[in-house]
Design a protein around this motif. Structure first.
Motif, short mmCIF file in Angstrom:
data_model
loop_
_atom_site.label_atom_id
_atom_site.label_comp_id
_atom_site.label_asym_id
_atom_site.label_seq_id
_atom_site.Cartn_x
_atom_site.Cartn_y
_atom_site.Cartn_z
N UNK A 170 3.36 -1.82 -2.89
CA UNK A 170 2.22 -2.65 -2.48
C UNK A 170 2.68 -4.05 -2.11
N UNK A 171 3.65 -4.58 -2.87
CA UNK A 171 4.13 -5.94 -2.60
C UNK A 171 4.88 -6.00 -1.27
N UNK A 172 5.77 -5.04 -1.06
CA UNK A 172 6.57 -5.04 0.16
C UNK A 172 5.69 -4.81 1.39
N UNK A 173 4.68 -3.95 1.27
CA UNK A 173 3.80 -3.65 2.40
C UNK A 173 2.77 -4.74 2.66
N UNK A 174 2.56 -5.60 1.66
CA UNK A 174 1.57 -6.66 1.81
C UNK A 174 0.16 -6.24 1.51
N UNK A 175 -0.01 -5.01 0.99
CA UNK A 175 -1.37 -4.53 0.70
C UNK A 175 -1.91 -5.11 -0.60
N UNK A 176 -1.00 -5.54 -1.50
CA UNK A 176 -1.35 -6.16 -2.78
C UNK A 176 -2.05 -5.22 -3.76
N UNK A 177 -2.15 -3.94 -3.43
CA UNK A 177 -2.69 -2.98 -4.38
C UNK A 177 -4.21 -3.00 -4.45
N UNK A 178 -4.78 -2.07 -5.22
CA UNK A 178 -6.24 -1.89 -5.23
C UNK A 178 -7.01 -2.87 -6.12
#
Length: 373
Positions: free
Chosen positions: A210-218
């Protein structure tokens, strides 16, 4: 909470190797280490002066065991752990916001909002217990006022009113640091070492993906909303402990491969600024050093950080601004431009000041000598 990455983050931040195992209360006794406060101004000064010794600013960090539901009543060795929290000046509150079946959760499921509420409830319950004792003690003392009370010192009755104000605020489910306090009231609050009065930085531990993709998780947006509703002035920093650990192990190649930066500098600076700390510099061929002081510190007290004699015998402070030195290139050029300033006892030190102190230091047998730093 236990098992959310506290010891792993501590190890990465401080280059330590404390146990970080997958079971609750792996950490019992606090671990302590110092970390360098990142500052490109300090690096620039070292390149300019090329001193024999360099001393950057540091922040001391403690890894304290996780708290569980019922800690204020002693659950999970809670009283011992809460006393460790009471000993520090500020708190990094690490919140688990990642799923991983291989990492157990003391509450069996991952729910950051529930975890936030458990920890804050335990801190408030402990503060309420503390204030109950103070209210009882001050209530007795207030019945017998001190006729010789020093000027400017609060009476026991006035102190009692401050403590009762804090207790009422806690009873509403609010943290003490979020209430407006006058300077005399703040002096009383600071003497109580309340857990909810300490500055807090929220660290949201999300998954590496999530951190690497920039989504920051749910859960990050929910955490941000919760903090905004309960402690709107507190800093929130999303990070991935798994990412930071891999970056520490593999180095710059991993950072280049992922294309994202480490959050550790921001975490360290967040804690430093959260404590209302700044630093000024002393520079020369022998040493470039950053000296840590509180915001609003006056020049004599800043000199006292170097040596108490410098505060007692303070004469003046010569000050350069970092921007002037960077623009003009040398100390001599700053002097020639008339921007090398002499300041007195009322000068408030600003973050990044370059300072040189003059002081008279008395020696009973040797007479009076002037020294400078």
């Amino acid at each position: 909470m236990p098992n959310i990455g506290k010891s792993s983050l501590f190890n990465v931040m401080t280059s330590s190797s404390v146990p970080a195992e997958n079971y609750p209360f792996c950490t019992i006794d606090p671990s302590e280490a110092r970390v360098e406060v990142p500052d490109d101004r300090f690096t620039w000064l070292c390149d300019l002066y090329r001193p024999k010794k360099v001393t950057p600013a540091h922040l001391t960090i403690l890894d304290i065991a996780g708290l569980v539901r019922g800690a204020a009543q002693g659950a999970g060795l809670g009283n011992a752990f809460l006393s460790n929290v009471a000993s520090v000046d500020g708190i990094y509150h690490l919140v688990r916001a990642f799923e991983n079946d291989d990492v157990t959760h003391v509450e069996d499921t991952v729910d950051p909002i529930r975890d936030l509420e458990i920890i804050h409830d335990e801190l408030r319950l402990k503060d309420e217990e503390t204030l109950e004792r103070y209210i009882t003690d001050l209530g007795r003392a207030a019945k017998f006022p001190n006729a010789k009370q020093a000027q400017g010192v609060m009476s026991k009755k006035e102190e009692l009113a401050v403590v009762e104000k804090a207790a009422e605020h806690l009873a509403q489910g609010k943290d003490v640091r979020n209430l407006e306090w006058t300077a005399p009231e703040a002096h009383v609050i600071n003497s109580l070492h309340l857990l909810t009065a300490k500055p807090m930085v929220y660290l949201c531990n999300i998954s590496e993906d999530a951190y690497v993709s920039g989504s920051n998780g749910p859960w990050l947006s929910e955490i941000q909303q919760w903090v905004e509703n309960h402690n709107p002035n507190d800093l929130i920093i999303p990070l991935s402990v798994a990412f930071e650990a891999k970056a520490a192990e593999e180095g710059a190649d991993y950072l280049a491969q992922t294309g994202v930066a480490s959050q550790l500098p921001r975490v360290i600076l967040g804690g430093y600024k959260g404590l209302h700390l700044i630093h000024y510099f002393t520079c020369g061929e022998q040493e470039v050093r950053a000296w840590t002081v509180r915001e609003t510190t006056k020049a004599p007290q800043a000199a006292g950080v170097i040596h108490s004699d410098f505060e007692r015998g303070f004469i003046s402070a010569e000050v350069m601004k970092m921007g002037d030195l960077r623009q003009l290139g040398t100390e001599a050029a700053v002097r020639a431009a008339g921007k090398y300033m002499q300041k007195g006892k009322d000068y408030t030190v600003e973050d990044g000041d370059i300072m040189h102190f003059k002081a008279s230091i008395f020696f009973f047998l040797l007479g009076c000598h002037k020294r400078s730093y």
